[in-house]
Motif scaffolding. Structure first.
Motif, PDB file in Angstrom:
ATOM      1  N   ILE A  81      16.216  -2.736  78.586  1.00 45.76           N
ATOM      2  CA  ILE A  81      17.861  -2.913  78.734  1.00 45.76           C
ATOM      3  C   ILE A  81      17.799  -3.638  80.160  1.00 45.76           C
ATOM      4  O   ILE A  81      18.587  -4.636  79.833  1.00 45.76           O
ATOM      5  CB  ILE A  81      18.432  -1.727  78.609  1.00 45.76           C
ATOM      6  N   ASP A  82      17.554  -3.257  81.154  1.00 45.54           N
ATOM      7  CA  ASP A  82      17.806  -3.831  82.446  1.00 45.54           C
ATOM      8  C   ASP A  82      16.977  -5.271  82.472  1.00 45.54           C
ATOM      9  O   ASP A  82      17.716  -6.139  83.012  1.00 45.54           O
ATOM     10  CB  ASP A  82      17.079  -3.030  83.588  1.00 45.54           C
ATOM     11  N   ARG A  83      15.859  -5.394  81.870  1.00 42.09           N
ATOM     12  CA  ARG A  83      15.226  -6.966  82.166  1.00 42.09           C
ATOM     13  C   ARG A  83      15.950  -7.839  81.028  1.00 42.09           C
ATOM     14  O   ARG A  83      16.083  -8.990  81.508  1.00 42.09           O
ATOM     15  CB  ARG A  83      13.656  -6.660  81.639  1.00 42.09           C
ATOM     16  N   LEU A  84      16.427  -7.403  80.228  1.00 41.45           N
ATOM     17  CA  LEU A  84      17.106  -8.285  79.436  1.00 41.45           C
ATOM     18  C   LEU A  84      18.506  -8.509  79.403  1.00 41.45           C
ATOM     19  O   LEU A  84      19.243  -9.303  78.828  1.00 41.45           O
ATOM     20  CB  LEU A  84      16.959  -7.736  77.615  1.00 41.45           C
ATOM     21  N   GLY A  85      19.137  -7.506  80.088  1.00 42.54           N
ATOM     22  CA  GLY A  85      20.541  -7.728  80.576  1.00 42.54           C
ATOM     23  C   GLY A  85      21.420  -7.090  79.352  1.00 42.54           C
ATOM     24  O   GLY A  85      22.579  -8.026  79.105  1.00 42.54           O
ATOM     25  N   TYR A  86      21.001  -6.350  78.548  1.00 40.68           N
ATOM     26  CA  TYR A  86      21.424  -5.923  77.466  1.00 40.68           C
ATOM     27  C   TYR A  86      22.782  -5.194  77.723  1.00 40.68           C
ATOM     28  O   TYR A  86      22.846  -4.272  78.542  1.00 40.68           O
ATOM     29  CB  TYR A  86      20.567  -5.279  76.341  1.00 40.68           C
ATOM     30  N   VAL A  87      23.818  -5.360  76.964  1.00 39.09           N
ATOM     31  CA  VAL A  87      25.090  -4.560  77.079  1.00 39.09           C
ATOM     32  C   VAL A  87      25.498  -4.334  75.762  1.00 39.09           C
ATOM     33  O   VAL A  87      25.387  -5.057  74.967  1.00 39.09           O
ATOM     34  CB  VAL A  87      26.323  -5.171  77.945  1.00 39.09           C
ATOM     35  N   ARG A  88      25.924  -2.941  75.538  1.00 37.94           N
ATOM     36  CA  ARG A  88      26.451  -2.481  74.265  1.00 37.94           C
ATOM     37  C   ARG A  88      27.648  -3.137  73.890  1.00 37.94           C
ATOM     38  O   ARG A  88      28.621  -3.434  74.680  1.00 37.94           O
ATOM     39  CB  ARG A  88      26.613  -1.195  74.361  1.00 37.94           C
ATOM     40  N   SER A  89      27.718  -3.768  72.699  1.00 39.58           N
ATOM     41  CA  SER A  89      29.331  -4.401  72.306  1.00 39.58           C
ATOM     42  C   SER A  89      30.082  -3.294  71.588  1.00 39.58           C
ATOM     43  O   SER A  89      29.882  -2.695  70.289  1.00 39.58           O
ATOM     44  CB  SER A  89      28.707  -5.771  71.286  1.00 39.58           C
ATOM     45  N   GLU A  90      30.969  -3.090  72.379  1.00 41.37           N
ATOM     46  CA  GLU A  90      32.063  -2.135  71.800  1.00 41.37           C
ATOM     47  C   GLU A  90      32.929  -2.906  70.452  1.00 41.37           C
ATOM     48  O   GLU A  90      33.673  -2.194  69.914  1.00 41.37           O
ATOM     49  CB  GLU A  90      33.266  -1.515  72.825  1.00 41.37           C
ATOM     50  N   SER A  91      33.009  -4.023  70.631  1.00 37.94           N
ATOM     51  CA  SER A  91      33.457  -4.943  69.622  1.00 37.94           C
ATOM     52  C   SER A  91      32.799  -5.320  68.442  1.00 37.94           C
ATOM     53  O   SER A  91      33.050  -6.368  67.695  1.00 37.94           O
ATOM     54  CB  SER A  91      34.343  -6.201  70.215  1.00 37.94           C
ATOM     55  N   ALA A  92      31.700  -4.769  68.077  1.00 34.64           N
ATOM     56  CA  ALA A  92      30.732  -4.908  67.105  1.00 34.64           C
ATOM     57  C   ALA A  92      31.508  -5.129  65.786  1.00 34.64           C
ATOM     58  O   ALA A  92      31.275  -5.976  65.025  1.00 34.64           O
ATOM     59  CB  ALA A  92      29.515  -4.348  67.037  1.00 34.64           C
ATOM     60  N   ARG A  93      32.288  -4.164  65.696  1.00 40.81           N
ATOM     61  CA  ARG A  93      32.861  -4.158  64.214  1.00 40.81           C
ATOM     62  C   ARG A  93      33.892  -5.281  64.074  1.00 40.81           C
ATOM     63  O   ARG A  93      33.707  -6.024  62.877  1.00 40.81           O
ATOM     64  CB  ARG A  93      33.577  -2.660  64.131  1.00 40.81           C
ATOM     65  N   GLN A  94      34.414  -5.610  65.109  1.00 41.91           N
ATOM     66  CA  GLN A  94      35.405  -7.003  65.061  1.00 41.91           C
ATOM     67  C   GLN A  94      34.597  -8.339  64.755  1.00 41.91           C
ATOM     68  O   GLN A  94      34.916  -9.128  63.902  1.00 41.91           O
ATOM     69  CB  GLN A  94      36.120  -6.976  66.320  1.00 41.91           C
ATOM     70  N   LEU A  95      33.494  -8.376  65.529  1.00 39.44           N
ATOM     71  CA  LEU A  95      32.563  -9.324  65.391  1.00 39.44           C
ATOM     72  C   LEU A  95      32.022  -9.521  64.224  1.00 39.44           C
ATOM     73  O   LEU A  95      31.928 -10.766  63.690  1.00 39.44           O
ATOM     74  CB  LEU A  95      31.544  -9.538  66.518  1.00 39.44           C
ATOM     75  N   ARG A  96      31.938  -8.329  63.260  1.00 42.12           N
ATOM     76  CA  ARG A  96      31.229  -8.639  62.034  1.00 42.12           C
ATOM     77  C   ARG A  96      32.099  -9.320  61.105  1.00 42.12           C
ATOM     78  O   ARG A  96      31.931 -10.023  60.108  1.00 42.12           O
ATOM     79  CB  ARG A  96      30.885  -7.438  61.406  1.00 42.12           C
ATOM     80  N   ALA A  97      33.672  -9.200  61.535  1.00 40.15           N
ATOM     81  CA  ALA A  97      34.437  -9.717  60.505  1.00 40.15           C
ATOM     82  C   ALA A  97      34.825 -11.147  60.986  1.00 40.15           C
ATOM     83  O   ALA A  97      35.411 -12.238  60.306  1.00 40.15           O
ATOM     84  CB  ALA A  97      35.724  -9.046  60.514  1.00 40.15           C
ATOM     85  N   GLY A  98      34.571 -11.579  62.194  1.00 40.92           N
ATOM     86  CA  GLY A  98      34.737 -12.771  62.943  1.00 40.92           C
ATOM     87  C   GLY A  98      34.457 -12.887  64.158  1.00 40.92           C
ATOM     88  O   GLY A  98      34.161 -11.965  64.941  1.00 40.92           O
ATOM     89  N   ARG A  99      34.894 -13.974  64.958  1.00 42.00           N
ATOM     90  CA  ARG A  99      34.781 -14.241  66.205  1.00 42.00           C
ATOM     91  C   ARG A  99      35.932 -13.300  67.072  1.00 42.00           C
ATOM     92  O   ARG A  99      37.004 -13.050  66.488  1.00 42.00           O
ATOM     93  CB  ARG A  99      34.785 -15.793  66.741  1.00 42.00           C
TER      94      ARG A  99
END
Length: 339
Positions: free
Chosen positions: A43-61
């Motif tokens: 996670i640290d190497r890749l700079g990953y952050v959890r997306s709290e808005s993933a549900r919204q993004l599945r429906a659109g930007r």
């Protein structure tokens, strides 16, 4: 544009399942210490952050644009936000406004929040002069536009005012009024705007045949009224006090004006003052303040429009642009003394 890092990328690098990565993020106590450490390292190497808005993004930007400014206590940035919000609203977007308070660490936290929320893009006035926060944010693949800062050394869009020209306008006005010894209340030296305005001030002195020793710099840690009052007190304590002062923004200038009023020093007869930004309070001060005007609302609107252009699905490649606006000197009573 760079692709954002997802949970599958973390799983691949760590050599575990997506479910294991999810458990490390949400239920770390259920994962063995060695495996948990391997996932956290990925996670640290890749700079990953959890997306709290993933549900919204599945429906659109995302329909949210981030705006991170140096100081929401400064009316200049309130006007920048107003311009950005107006342009965003016309495009059906909202604006999440955050305040770094001129702190690189707070800036980093808010940029991380923007990445977590997967905002459409970010309008940013950087607080971190090193550029490390921008570099860390860039790997998330979220577009951003620099505001009140030229995009030096980067390919991103920017909207700024020619601060070198602005500094020259201020000091040229004071020199033309007969001043030969001028103080510069400069603010934090790490800010590009502060340095550019100083460069312009020195250019104006050189034009008049005056050396850099004609400019007495009084740096401050912040760009607010309290810092201006402190600079005013230091100015009063100088053995050879300058006859004029140029301040890096209007809040500093108002603080200096307060210090002079408290000490019984007349403005502009004993000390001429010029500020920068031309906020609403400049004209309403006890002694109306001469200031270098920045078109703040226009800056915010143009920056938002550039970001919208970059994030629209037009199929055409986006061309990054640097927009540099011209400053304007607004002369009022604070600098109109006869010498």
């Amino acid at each position: 544009m760079a692709q954002s890092v997802g949970i599958k990328d973390v799983a691949r690098v760590a050599g575990v399942s997506v479910g294991t990565v999810s458990n490390v993020i949400n239920r770390p106590d259920t994962v063995a210490a060695e495996t948990r450490a391997r996932v956290l390292s990925a996670i640290d190497r890749l700079g990953y952050v959890r997306s709290e808005s993933a549900r919204q993004l599945r429906a659109g930007r995302s329909r949210i644009m981030g705006l991170l400014v140096l100081d929401m206590g400064n009316p200049f940035f309130v006007d920048v936000a107003r311009g950005a919000e107006r342009a965003a609203r016309q495009a059906g977007l909202g604006v999440m406004v955050c305040n770094s308070a001129q702190s690189p660490s707070e800036e980093a936290e808010y940029l991380s929040l923007f990445a977590e929320q997967r905002v459409r893009g970010v309008l940013l006035t950087p607080a971190d002069a090193s550029g490390r926060n921008i570099e860390a944010f860039r790997r998330h693949g979220i577009p951003f536009v620099l505001v009140d800062r030229v995009a030096e050394g980067t390919t991103e869009c920017s909207v700024s005012v020619d601060d070198v020209a602005g500094g020259a306008l201020a000091v040229r006005h004071l020199v033309d009024a007969g001043h030969r010894s001028i103080a510069y209340v400069s603010g934090p030296p790490g800010l590009n705007q502060v340095r550019d305005r100083r460069t312009g001030a020195l250019d104006a002195l050189a034009e008049a045949g005056l050396g850099p020793d004609s400019l007495h710099e009084l740096p401050t840690e912040r760009l607010d009224v309290a810092a201006g009052r402190d600079a005013g007190a230091r100015l009063l304590g100088l053995a050879h006090r300058p006859t004029a002062v140029f301040c890096a923004n209007d809040l500093l200038a108002l603080g200096v004006l307060q210090a002079m009023y408290a000490a019984g020093v007349g403005v502009p007869d004993d000390l001429a003052i010029v500020g920068y930004d031309d906020i609403e309070f400049a004209a309403a001060a006890a002694v109306p303040l001469t200031s270098v005007r920045q078109p703040a609302v226009t800056m915010g609107g143009l920056a938002a429009e550039l970001l919208l252009e970059e994030t629209e699905d037009t199929g055409a490649p986006h061309e990054h642009r640097r927009v540099v606006l011209a400053p304007e000197l607004v002369v009022r009573r604070s600098s109109l003394s006869a010498r």
